[in-house]
Design a protein around this motif. Structure first.
Motif, PDB file in Angstrom:
ATOM      1  N   PHE A  12       3.435 -48.622  23.438  1.00 31.52           N
ATOM      2  CA  PHE A  12       3.405 -49.686  22.440  1.00 31.52           C
ATOM      3  C   PHE A  12       2.691 -50.929  22.954  1.00 31.52           C
ATOM      4  O   PHE A  12       2.170 -51.714  22.165  1.00 31.52           O
ATOM      5  CB  PHE A  12       4.817 -50.018  21.944  1.00 31.52           C
ATOM      6  CG  PHE A  12       5.250 -49.162  20.793  1.00 31.52           C
ATOM      7  CD1 PHE A  12       4.880 -49.480  19.499  1.00 31.52           C
ATOM      8  CD2 PHE A  12       5.999 -48.023  21.005  1.00 31.52           C
ATOM      9  CE1 PHE A  12       5.258 -48.684  18.429  1.00 31.52           C
ATOM     10  CE2 PHE A  12       6.385 -47.216  19.957  1.00 31.52           C
ATOM     11  CZ  PHE A  12       6.016 -47.546  18.661  1.00 31.52           C
ATOM     12  N   GLU A  13       2.657 -51.097  24.272  1.00 31.13           N
ATOM     13  CA  GLU A  13       1.872 -52.207  24.812  1.00 31.13           C
ATOM     14  C   GLU A  13       0.393 -51.999  24.475  1.00 31.13           C
ATOM     15  O   GLU A  13      -0.321 -52.940  24.125  1.00 31.13           O
ATOM     16  CB  GLU A  13       2.041 -52.351  26.322  1.00 31.13           C
ATOM     17  CG  GLU A  13       1.318 -53.574  26.830  1.00 31.13           C
ATOM     18  CD  GLU A  13       1.051 -53.585  28.315  1.00 31.13           C
ATOM     19  OE1 GLU A  13       0.488 -54.596  28.781  1.00 31.13           O
ATOM     20  OE2 GLU A  13       1.369 -52.611  29.001  1.00 31.13           O
ATOM     21  N   ALA A  17      -1.876 -54.557  22.314  1.00 29.05           N
ATOM     22  CA  ALA A  17      -3.090 -55.108  22.925  1.00 29.05           C
ATOM     23  C   ALA A  17      -4.316 -54.813  22.066  1.00 29.05           C
ATOM     24  O   ALA A  17      -5.176 -55.675  21.850  1.00 29.05           O
ATOM     25  CB  ALA A  17      -3.273 -54.549  24.330  1.00 29.05           C
ATOM     26  N   THR A  18      -4.385 -53.588  21.560  1.00 29.19           N
ATOM     27  CA  THR A  18      -5.503 -53.204  20.695  1.00 29.19           C
ATOM     28  C   THR A  18      -5.460 -53.996  19.384  1.00 29.19           C
ATOM     29  O   THR A  18      -6.483 -54.506  18.923  1.00 29.19           O
ATOM     30  CB  THR A  18      -5.471 -51.692  20.423  1.00 29.19           C
ATOM     31  OG1 THR A  18      -5.565 -50.999  21.675  1.00 29.19           O
ATOM     32  CG2 THR A  18      -6.602 -51.263  19.519  1.00 29.19           C
ATOM     33  N   ALA A  19      -4.276 -54.112  18.807  1.00 28.74           N
ATOM     34  CA  ALA A  19      -4.134 -54.864  17.556  1.00 28.74           C
ATOM     35  C   ALA A  19      -4.483 -56.340  17.761  1.00 28.74           C
ATOM     36  O   ALA A  19      -5.079 -56.960  16.880  1.00 28.74           O
ATOM     37  CB  ALA A  19      -2.716 -54.717  17.013  1.00 28.74           C
ATOM     38  N   PRO A  31      -3.856 -56.197  11.358  1.00 29.76           N
ATOM     39  CA  PRO A  31      -3.709 -56.113  12.810  1.00 29.76           C
ATOM     40  C   PRO A  31      -2.705 -57.114  13.383  1.00 29.76           C
ATOM     41  O   PRO A  31      -2.038 -56.828  14.375  1.00 29.76           O
ATOM     42  CB  PRO A  31      -5.117 -56.404  13.335  1.00 29.76           C
ATOM     43  CG  PRO A  31      -6.025 -56.058  12.208  1.00 29.76           C
ATOM     44  CD  PRO A  31      -5.252 -56.391  10.966  1.00 29.76           C
ATOM     45  N   THR A  32      -2.565 -58.277  12.743  1.00 34.01           N
ATOM     46  CA  THR A  32      -1.601 -59.271  13.214  1.00 34.01           C
ATOM     47  C   THR A  32      -0.176 -58.762  13.044  1.00 34.01           C
ATOM     48  O   THR A  32       0.666 -58.925  13.937  1.00 34.01           O
ATOM     49  CB  THR A  32      -1.801 -60.609  12.473  1.00 34.01           C
ATOM     50  OG1 THR A  32      -3.125 -61.092  12.745  1.00 34.01           O
ATOM     51  CG2 THR A  32      -0.780 -61.645  12.905  1.00 34.01           C
ATOM     52  N   VAL A  33       0.107 -58.120  11.918  1.00 40.48           N
ATOM     53  CA  VAL A  33       1.434 -57.546  11.687  1.00 40.48           C
ATOM     54  C   VAL A  33       1.704 -56.414  12.676  1.00 40.48           C
ATOM     55  O   VAL A  33       2.789 -56.337  13.268  1.00 40.48           O
ATOM     56  CB  VAL A  33       1.579 -57.061  10.225  1.00 40.48           C
ATOM     57  CG1 VAL A  33       2.850 -56.243  10.033  1.00 40.48           C
ATOM     58  CG2 VAL A  33       1.539 -58.242   9.268  1.00 40.48           C
ATOM     59  N   VAL A  34       0.717 -55.536  12.871  1.00 42.45           N
ATOM     60  CA  VAL A  34       0.871 -54.443  13.839  1.00 42.45           C
ATOM     61  C   VAL A  34       1.125 -55.019  15.229  1.00 42.45           C
ATOM     62  O   VAL A  34       1.989 -54.539  15.964  1.00 42.45           O
ATOM     63  CB  VAL A  34      -0.369 -53.517  13.840  1.00 42.45           C
ATOM     64  CG1 VAL A  34      -0.323 -52.526  14.999  1.00 42.45           C
ATOM     65  CG2 VAL A  34      -0.472 -52.785  12.512  1.00 42.45           C
ATOM     66  N   PHE A  35       0.383 -56.055  15.597  1.00 41.68           N
ATOM     67  CA  PHE A  35       0.580 -56.718  16.885  1.00 41.68           C
ATOM     68  C   PHE A  35       2.033 -57.173  17.036  1.00 41.68           C
ATOM     69  O   PHE A  35       2.685 -56.892  18.042  1.00 41.68           O
ATOM     70  CB  PHE A  35      -0.366 -57.920  17.022  1.00 41.68           C
ATOM     71  CG  PHE A  35       0.034 -58.873  18.118  1.00 41.68           C
ATOM     72  CD1 PHE A  35      -0.241 -58.586  19.445  1.00 41.68           C
ATOM     73  CD2 PHE A  35       0.721 -60.041  17.812  1.00 41.68           C
ATOM     74  CE1 PHE A  35       0.148 -59.461  20.458  1.00 41.68           C
ATOM     75  CE2 PHE A  35       1.100 -60.915  18.811  1.00 41.68           C
ATOM     76  CZ  PHE A  35       0.823 -60.625  20.147  1.00 41.68           C
ATOM     77  N   GLY A  36       2.541 -57.887  16.058  1.00 41.48           N
ATOM     78  CA  GLY A  36       3.897 -58.436  16.145  1.00 41.48           C
ATOM     79  C   GLY A  36       4.958 -57.364  16.261  1.00 41.48           C
ATOM     80  O   GLY A  36       5.864 -57.450  17.104  1.00 41.48           O
ATOM     81  N   ALA A  38       4.571 -54.152  17.218  1.00 38.72           N
ATOM     82  CA  ALA A  38       4.420 -53.404  18.464  1.00 38.72           C
ATOM     83  C   ALA A  38       4.872 -54.226  19.661  1.00 38.72           C
ATOM     84  O   ALA A  38       5.448 -53.689  20.619  1.00 38.72           O
ATOM     85  CB  ALA A  38       2.969 -52.945  18.635  1.00 38.72           C
ATOM     86  N   LEU A  39       4.645 -55.532  19.609  1.00 40.67           N
ATOM     87  CA  LEU A  39       5.074 -56.407  20.699  1.00 40.67           C
ATOM     88  C   LEU A  39       6.595 -56.398  20.831  1.00 40.67           C
ATOM     89  O   LEU A  39       7.132 -56.283  21.931  1.00 40.67           O
ATOM     90  CB  LEU A  39       4.570 -57.839  20.466  1.00 40.67           C
ATOM     91  CG  LEU A  39       4.938 -58.862  21.534  1.00 40.67           C
ATOM     92  CD1 LEU A  39       4.232 -58.553  22.846  1.00 40.67           C
ATOM     93  CD2 LEU A  39       4.584 -60.255  21.065  1.00 40.67           C
ATOM     94  N   VAL A  40       7.289 -56.481  19.710  1.00 39.40           N
ATOM     95  CA  VAL A  40       8.756 -56.486  19.727  1.00 39.40           C
ATOM     96  C   VAL A  40       9.280 -55.150  20.270  1.00 39.40           C
ATOM     97  O   VAL A  40      10.172 -55.120  21.119  1.00 39.40           O
ATOM     98  CB  VAL A  40       9.318 -56.776  18.318  1.00 39.40           C
ATOM     99  CG1 VAL A  40      10.815 -56.504  18.249  1.00 39.40           C
ATOM    100  CG2 VAL A  40       9.021 -58.218  17.922  1.00 39.40           C
ATOM    101  N   VAL A  41       8.725 -54.044  19.800  1.00 44.02           N
ATOM    102  CA  VAL A  41       9.157 -52.725  20.280  1.00 44.02           C
ATOM    103  C   VAL A  41       8.862 -52.576  21.769  1.00 44.02           C
ATOM    104  O   VAL A  41       9.706 -52.106  22.546  1.00 44.02           O
ATOM    105  CB  VAL A  41       8.476 -51.596  19.469  1.00 44.02           C
ATOM    106  CG1 VAL A  41       8.749 -50.231  20.089  1.00 44.02           C
ATOM    107  CG2 VAL A  41       8.942 -51.629  18.021  1.00 44.02           C
ATOM    108  N   SER A  42       7.669 -52.981  22.176  1.00 40.45           N
ATOM    109  CA  SER A  42       7.261 -52.845  23.564  1.00 40.45           C
ATOM    110  C   SER A  42       8.146 -53.667  24.500  1.00 40.45           C
ATOM    111  O   SER A  42       8.637 -53.162  25.524  1.00 40.45           O
ATOM    112  CB  SER A  42       5.798 -53.272  23.707  1.00 40.45           C
ATOM    113  OG  SER A  42       5.379 -53.153  25.042  1.00 40.45           O
ATOM    114  N   MET A  43       8.354 -54.925  24.172  1.00 44.90           N
ATOM    115  CA  MET A  43       9.182 -55.789  25.017  1.00 44.90           C
ATOM    116  C   MET A  43      10.647 -55.353  24.998  1.00 44.90           C
ATOM    117  O   MET A  43      11.327 -55.398  26.023  1.00 44.90           O
ATOM    118  CB  MET A  43       9.076 -57.247  24.562  1.00 44.90           C
ATOM    119  CG  MET A  43       7.749 -57.865  24.826  1.00 44.90           C
ATOM    120  SD  MET A  43       7.483 -58.051  26.595  1.00 44.90           S
ATOM    121  CE  MET A  43       5.879 -58.785  26.590  1.00 44.90           C
TER     122      MET A  43
END
Length: 104
Positions: A12-13, A17-19, A31-36, A38-43
Protein backbone atom coordinates in the motif's frame (compact mmCIF):
# COMPACT_ATOMS: atom_id res chain seq x y z
CA UNK A 1 0.51 -12.45 11.10
CA UNK A 2 2.58 -9.31 11.70
CA UNK A 3 4.88 -10.14 8.77
CA UNK A 4 1.91 -10.60 6.45
CA UNK A 5 0.40 -7.28 7.55
CA UNK A 6 3.78 -5.59 7.11
CA UNK A 7 4.12 -6.90 3.55
CA UNK A 8 0.60 -5.81 2.62
CA UNK A 9 1.14 -2.37 4.16
CA UNK A 10 4.40 -2.09 2.19
CA UNK A 11 2.42 -2.76 -0.98
CA UNK A 12 0.00 0.00 0.00
CA UNK A 13 2.98 2.31 0.39
CA UNK A 14 3.64 1.77 -3.32
CA UNK A 15 0.00 2.60 -4.04
CA UNK A 16 0.08 5.88 -2.14
CA UNK A 17 3.47 6.87 -3.55
CA UNK A 18 2.25 6.27 -7.10
CA UNK A 19 -1.04 8.07 -6.42
CA UNK A 20 0.86 11.01 -4.91
CA UNK A 21 2.80 11.42 -8.15
CA UNK A 22 -0.37 11.17 -10.23
CA UNK A 23 -2.24 13.68 -8.02
CA UNK A 24 -0.17 16.52 -9.50
CA UNK A 25 0.19 18.33 -6.19
CA UNK A 26 -3.24 17.22 -4.94
CA UNK A 27 -4.97 18.96 -7.86
CA UNK A 28 -6.54 15.76 -9.25
CA UNK A 29 -9.34 14.35 -7.08
CA UNK A 30 -9.14 10.64 -7.96
CA UNK A 31 -5.44 10.11 -7.27
CA UNK A 32 -5.67 12.34 -4.19
CA UNK A 33 -8.41 10.16 -2.70
CA UNK A 34 -6.47 6.98 -3.53
CA UNK A 35 -3.39 8.55 -1.91
CA UNK A 36 -5.26 9.33 1.31
CA UNK A 37 -6.90 5.93 1.64
CA UNK A 38 -3.75 4.00 0.80
CA UNK A 39 -1.73 6.14 3.21
CA UNK A 40 -4.09 5.33 6.09
CA UNK A 41 -4.04 1.59 5.31
CA UNK A 42 -0.27 1.57 4.86
CA UNK A 43 0.52 3.45 8.07
CA UNK A 44 -2.07 1.48 10.02
CA UNK A 45 -0.54 -1.80 8.89
CA UNK A 46 2.95 -0.59 9.75
CA UNK A 47 1.78 0.44 13.23
CA UNK A 48 0.09 -2.93 13.75
CA UNK A 49 3.17 -4.87 12.66
CA UNK A 50 5.42 -2.80 14.91
CA UNK A 51 3.53 -4.05 17.97
CA UNK A 52 5.35 -7.38 17.51
CA UNK A 53 8.31 -6.62 15.23
CA UNK A 54 11.31 -4.38 15.91
CA UNK A 55 10.90 -0.80 14.71
CA UNK A 56 14.06 -0.69 12.59
CA UNK A 57 13.36 -3.98 10.83
CA UNK A 58 9.70 -3.13 10.30
CA UNK A 59 10.46 0.25 8.80
CA UNK A 60 13.26 -1.05 6.58
CA UNK A 61 11.10 -3.86 5.22
CA UNK A 62 8.06 -1.60 4.76
CA UNK A 63 9.90 1.16 2.92
CA UNK A 64 11.85 -1.34 0.79
CA UNK A 65 8.73 -3.14 -0.35
CA UNK A 66 7.11 0.20 -1.18
CA UNK A 67 10.16 1.47 -3.03
CA UNK A 68 10.67 -1.69 -5.08
CA UNK A 69 7.01 -2.00 -6.05
CA UNK A 70 6.81 1.69 -6.93
CA UNK A 71 9.81 1.42 -9.27
CA UNK A 72 8.62 -1.88 -10.77
CA UNK A 73 5.20 -0.35 -11.49
CA UNK A 74 6.80 2.71 -13.06
CA UNK A 75 9.02 0.53 -15.24
CA UNK A 76 6.08 -1.72 -16.21
CA UNK A 77 4.00 1.27 -17.30
CA UNK A 78 6.87 2.88 -19.20
CA UNK A 79 7.17 5.86 -16.85
CA UNK A 80 10.75 4.86 -15.98
CA UNK A 81 13.34 3.08 -18.12
CA UNK A 82 14.17 -0.59 -17.63
CA UNK A 83 17.78 -1.69 -17.60
CA UNK A 84 19.70 -4.70 -16.38
CA UNK A 85 21.47 -2.55 -13.78
CA UNK A 86 18.20 -1.17 -12.40
CA UNK A 87 16.77 -4.68 -12.12
CA UNK A 88 19.95 -5.89 -10.42
CA UNK A 89 19.79 -3.05 -7.90
CA UNK A 90 16.13 -3.79 -7.16
CA UNK A 91 17.03 -7.45 -6.62
CA UNK A 92 19.69 -6.24 -4.17
CA UNK A 93 17.05 -4.40 -2.16
CA UNK A 94 14.86 -7.51 -2.15
CA UNK A 95 17.81 -9.62 -1.01
CA UNK A 96 18.46 -7.25 1.88
CA UNK A 97 14.80 -7.38 2.97
CA UNK A 98 14.81 -11.18 2.88
CA UNK A 99 18.01 -11.10 4.93
CA UNK A 100 16.33 -8.94 7.57
CA UNK A 101 13.43 -11.41 7.76
CA UNK A 102 15.79 -14.39 8.06
CA UNK A 103 17.78 -12.71 10.83
CA UNK A 104 14.67 -11.84 12.82
Amino acid sequence: MSWFVLIVSGAFEAVWATALGKSEGFTRLGPTVVFGLALVVSMGGLAYAMKELPTGTSYAVWVSIGAVLTVVYAMATGEEPVSALRVLLLLGIIGCVVGLKVLH
